[in-house]
Design a protein around this motif. Structure first.
Motif, PDB file in Angstrom:
ATOM      1  N   ALA A   2       0.863  -1.185   0.000  1.00  0.00           N
ATOM      2  CA  ALA A   2       0.000   0.000   0.000  1.00  0.00           C
ATOM      3  C   ALA A   2       0.897   1.233   0.000  1.00  0.00           C
ATOM      4  CB  ALA A   2      -0.905  -0.008   1.234  1.00  0.00           C
ATOM      5  N   PRO A   3       0.428   2.366  -0.538  1.00  0.00           N
ATOM      6  CA  PRO A   3       1.262   3.577  -0.529  1.00  0.00           C
ATOM      7  C   PRO A   3       1.403   4.142   0.884  1.00  0.00           C
ATOM      8  CG  PRO A   3      -0.902   4.053  -1.381  1.00  0.00           C
ATOM      9  CD  PRO A   3      -0.834   2.574  -1.231  1.00  0.00           C
ATOM     10  N   ASP A   4       2.559   4.797   1.162  1.00  0.00           N
ATOM     11  CA  ASP A   4       2.743   5.414   2.479  1.00  0.00           C
ATOM     12  C   ASP A   4       1.825   6.619   2.643  1.00  0.00           C
ATOM     13  OD1 ASP A   4       4.654   3.558   3.005  1.00  0.00           O
ATOM     14  OD2 ASP A   4       6.303   4.804   2.303  1.00  0.00           O
ATOM     15  N   ILE A   5       1.736   7.449   1.582  1.00  0.00           N
ATOM     16  CA  ILE A   5       0.899   8.643   1.640  1.00  0.00           C
ATOM     17  C   ILE A   5      -0.081   8.595   0.478  1.00  0.00           C
ATOM     18  CG2 ILE A   5       0.872  11.157   1.535  1.00  0.00           C
ATOM     19  CD1 ILE A   5       3.806  11.031   2.590  1.00  0.00           C
ATOM     20  N   ALA A   6      -1.374   8.761   0.776  1.00  0.00           N
ATOM     21  CA  ALA A   6      -2.394   8.810  -0.264  1.00  0.00           C
ATOM     22  C   ALA A   6      -2.992  10.214  -0.249  1.00  0.00           C
ATOM     23  CB  ALA A   6      -3.468   7.767  -0.014  1.00  0.00           C
ATOM     24  N   GLU A   7      -2.905  10.924  -1.389  1.00  0.00           N
ATOM     25  CA  GLU A   7      -3.439  12.293  -1.419  1.00  0.00           C
ATOM     26  C   GLU A   7      -4.954  12.288  -1.386  1.00  0.00           C
ATOM     27  OE1 GLU A   7      -1.828  14.345  -4.694  1.00  0.00           O
ATOM     28  OE2 GLU A   7       0.209  14.362  -3.887  1.00  0.00           O
ATOM     29  N   ASN A   8      -5.567  11.386  -2.156  1.00  0.00           N
ATOM     30  CA  ASN A   8      -7.024  11.325  -2.215  1.00  0.00           C
ATOM     31  C   ASN A   8      -7.490  10.025  -1.576  1.00  0.00           C
ATOM     32  OD1 ASN A   8      -9.667  11.650  -2.825  1.00  0.00           O
ATOM     33  ND2 ASN A   8      -9.397  11.795  -5.029  1.00  0.00           N
ATOM     34  N   GLY A   9      -8.340  10.151  -0.571  1.00  0.00           N
ATOM     35  CA  GLY A   9      -8.831   8.944   0.086  1.00  0.00           C
ATOM     36  C   GLY A   9      -9.866   8.190  -0.710  1.00  0.00           C
ATOM     37  N   ASN A  10     -10.360   8.796  -1.802  1.00  0.00           N
ATOM     38  CA  ASN A  10     -11.391   8.114  -2.590  1.00  0.00           C
ATOM     39  C   ASN A  10     -10.829   6.928  -3.363  1.00  0.00           C
ATOM     40  OD1 ASN A  10     -13.972   9.325  -2.225  1.00  0.00           O
ATOM     41  ND2 ASN A  10     -13.108  11.186  -3.064  1.00  0.00           N
ATOM     42  N   THR A  11      -9.580   7.027  -3.830  1.00  0.00           N
ATOM     43  CA  THR A  11      -8.974   5.897  -4.541  1.00  0.00           C
ATOM     44  C   THR A  11      -7.590   5.662  -3.970  1.00  0.00           C
ATOM     45  OG1 THR A  11      -8.186   7.420  -6.221  1.00  0.00           O
ATOM     46  CG2 THR A  11     -10.200   6.230  -6.702  1.00  0.00           C
ATOM     47  N   VAL A  12      -7.454   4.628  -3.156  1.00  0.00           N
ATOM     48  CA  VAL A  12      -6.162   4.211  -2.609  1.00  0.00           C
ATOM     49  C   VAL A  12      -5.829   2.860  -3.229  1.00  0.00           C
ATOM     50  CG1 VAL A  12      -4.838   3.759  -0.541  1.00  0.00           C
ATOM     51  CG2 VAL A  12      -6.683   5.396  -0.466  1.00  0.00           C
ATOM     52  N   PRO A  13      -4.825   2.775  -4.122  1.00  0.00           N
ATOM     53  CA  PRO A  13      -4.528   1.485  -4.743  1.00  0.00           C
ATOM     54  C   PRO A  13      -3.743   0.586  -3.800  1.00  0.00           C
ATOM     55  CG  PRO A  13      -3.091   3.164  -5.613  1.00  0.00           C
ATOM     56  CD  PRO A  13      -4.002   3.856  -4.665  1.00  0.00           C
ATOM     57  N   ILE A  14      -4.239  -0.616  -3.558  1.00  0.00           N
ATOM     58  CA  ILE A  14      -3.524  -1.582  -2.725  1.00  0.00           C
ATOM     59  C   ILE A  14      -3.445  -2.904  -3.494  1.00  0.00           C
ATOM     60  CG2 ILE A  14      -4.225  -0.568  -0.541  1.00  0.00           C
ATOM     61  CD1 ILE A  14      -6.170  -2.960  -0.275  1.00  0.00           C
ATOM     62  N   SER A  15      -2.482  -3.730  -3.106  1.00  0.00           N
ATOM     63  CA  SER A  15      -2.378  -5.065  -3.710  1.00  0.00           C
ATOM     64  C   SER A  15      -1.849  -6.023  -2.658  1.00  0.00           C
ATOM     65  CB  SER A  15      -1.458  -5.045  -4.925  1.00  0.00           C
ATOM     66  OG  SER A  15      -0.151  -4.728  -4.533  1.00  0.00           O
ATOM     67  N   PHE A  16      -2.274  -7.273  -2.737  1.00  0.00           N
ATOM     68  CA  PHE A  16      -1.793  -8.278  -1.789  1.00  0.00           C
ATOM     69  C   PHE A  16      -1.453  -9.551  -2.529  1.00  0.00           C
ATOM     70  CE2 PHE A  16      -6.348  -9.097  -1.909  1.00  0.00           C
ATOM     71  CZ  PHE A  16      -6.373 -10.469  -2.040  1.00  0.00           C
ATOM     72  N   GLY A  17      -0.658 -10.390  -1.858  1.00  0.00           N
ATOM     73  CA  GLY A  17      -0.309 -11.689  -2.410  1.00  0.00           C
ATOM     74  C   GLY A  17      -0.115 -12.681  -1.296  1.00  0.00           C
ATOM     75  N   VAL A  18      -0.276 -13.966  -1.598  1.00  0.00           N
ATOM     76  CA  VAL A  18      -0.161 -15.027  -0.587  1.00  0.00           C
ATOM     77  C   VAL A  18       0.942 -15.981  -1.020  1.00  0.00           C
ATOM     78  CG1 VAL A  18      -1.385 -16.848   0.629  1.00  0.00           C
ATOM     79  CG2 VAL A  18      -2.615 -14.826  -0.079  1.00  0.00           C
ATOM     80  N   ASN A  19       1.857 -16.291  -0.077  1.00  0.00           N
ATOM     81  CA  ASN A  19       2.948 -17.220  -0.361  1.00  0.00           C
ATOM     82  C   ASN A  19       2.446 -18.648  -0.225  1.00  0.00           C
ATOM     83  OD1 ASN A  19       5.035 -15.401  -0.813  1.00  0.00           O
ATOM     84  ND2 ASN A  19       5.342 -15.115   1.381  1.00  0.00           N
ATOM     85  N   CYS A  20       2.045 -19.280  -1.324  1.00  0.00           N
ATOM     86  CA  CYS A  20       1.598 -20.662  -1.246  1.00  0.00           C
ATOM     87  C   CYS A  20       1.692 -21.276  -2.625  1.00  0.00           C
ATOM     88  CB  CYS A  20       0.180 -20.758  -0.699  1.00  0.00           C
ATOM     89  SG  CYS A  20      -1.014 -19.900  -1.696  1.00  0.00           S
ATOM     90  N   SER A  21       1.607 -22.622  -2.667  1.00  0.00           N
ATOM     91  CA  SER A  21       1.832 -23.329  -3.926  1.00  0.00           C
ATOM     92  C   SER A  21       0.558 -23.493  -4.739  1.00  0.00           C
ATOM     93  CB  SER A  21       2.425 -24.702  -3.628  1.00  0.00           C
ATOM     94  OG  SER A  21       1.514 -25.458  -2.856  1.00  0.00           O
ATOM     95  N   MET A  22      -0.606 -23.195  -4.175  1.00  0.00           N
ATOM     96  CA  MET A  22      -1.908 -23.322  -4.840  1.00  0.00           C
ATOM     97  C   MET A  22      -2.171 -24.742  -5.327  1.00  0.00           C
ATOM     98  SD  MET A  22      -3.159 -20.249  -4.628  1.00  0.00           S
ATOM     99  CE  MET A  22      -4.500 -20.066  -5.764  1.00  0.00           C
TER     100      MET A  22
END
Lengths: 136, 174
Positions: free
Chosen positions: B81-101
């Motif tokens: 996630a970004p440290d500072i977000a200027e606009n709270g309406n759109t905060v781009p985040i991404s996640f991932g999981v360490n697994c073999s699926m």
């Protein structure tokens, strides 16, 4: 008003057209939608706008559900989402967006998957060799 | 002979019943409310909700209900996630999981929560082994600068959790 209503129905789906077998591909989706959280007021009259959000997104590949997500009012307007998929065989990818009023909208794309020899991987058994585009 | 009036007239009985119903309903509705705060609908069933203040205790209770006292596996889920977000309406985040699926080693549900939002739940993601990789990009709303929590529930029952703090300059109305 009719134009705004129509704008809420525009959907976008971006996929690679072809992939190699076993590759992990990225699917980008975007829905043009206001995602009204039910908290905002009209500045002149003070009336609260009623809630209207997309609360369910389903992704199916060849009719089987591979990914699903539930959304609440915290997702931003014009929601963008990208996720991954493993290319096993060529087929039809469908993405469905469901409103909290129960209205659903679809977008579909065809992904063609080749193996190492350059031959297309068809998900079903066929009498003669053909492409997935001809089958669908 | 004294004419005795009927005590149980229809009107009296009807009024008594209405009084009983009102007393019961007011008792239950007042018990759910805290002093000075409007009615909070955390389950978002209504079309119109008032602008309410965030309740961090409620958010912590939701997190506790998801984890249910299970042990947290380290380095299972990572959140960007970004440290500072200027606009709270759109905060781009991404996640991932360490697994073999493969087999049982894939996340069943991934929850995203923002603790200082009035409605802390943002989204839930359901994966399957055909997903290939459990990583998603999405854009969210944040009212104030707060912690984002991502919780991964694996198919075999183990749980992973991460936090990321985002500083928001202009908050969203959510």
């Amino acid at each position: 008003m009719a134009g705004e209503e129509r704008k809420n129905w525009r959907r976008r789906l971006k996929t690679p057209k072809s992939a190699i077998k076993g590759e992990i591909i990225t699917i980008k989706t975007m829905a043009e939608h206001i995602m009204e959280p039910g908290v905002r007021r009209d500045p002149e009259t003070g009336v609260i706008y009623p809630k209207k959000i997309i609360d369910l997104v389903i992704c199916r590949f060849n009719g089987k559900q591979i990914y699903k997500s539930h959304w609440y009012s915290g997702v931003s307007a014009n929601p963008f989402m990208s996720f991954k998929m493993k290319a096993i065989s060529s087929g039809l990818l469908e993405v469905e967006w469901v409103d909290d009023y129960g209205q659903s909208s679809y977008k579909k794309a065809i992904i063609i998957v080749y193996d190492e020899n350059g031959k297309e991987v068809i998900p079903m058994k066929l009498d003669k060799a053909s492409s997935i585009k001809e089958v669908i | 002979m004294i004419l005795r009036k009927n005590i149980f007239t229809r009107r009296k009985v009807f009024n008594y019943l209405i009084g009983c119903v009102f007393a019961m309903s007011s008792k239950y509705s007042l018990a759910g409310q805290q002093a000075g705060s409007p009615f909070r609908d955390r389950f978002q069933t209504y079309r119109q909700t008032f602008r309410i203040e965030p309740d961090p205790e409620e958010a912590r209770r939701i997190v506790r209900n998801i984890i249910k006292g299970r042990e947290i596996r380290e380095n299972l889920i990572f959140l960007k996630a970004p440290d500072i977000a200027e606009n709270g309406n759109t905060v781009p985040i991404s996640f991932g999981v360490n697994c073999s699926m493969e087999g049982q080693d894939y996340p069943r549900i991934v929850h995203i929560l923002v603790l200082d939002n009035p409605f802390p739940e943002i989204a839930k993601f359901y994966f399957s082994p055909e997903s290939g990789e459990a990583s998603v990009d999405i854009r969210i709303r944040m009212r104030t600068s707060s912690n984002i929590i991502a919780i991964a529930e694996m198919q075999d029952g183990s749980v992973g959790e991460t936090k990321a703090f985002v500083d928001v300059t202009i908050g969203a109305c959510s």
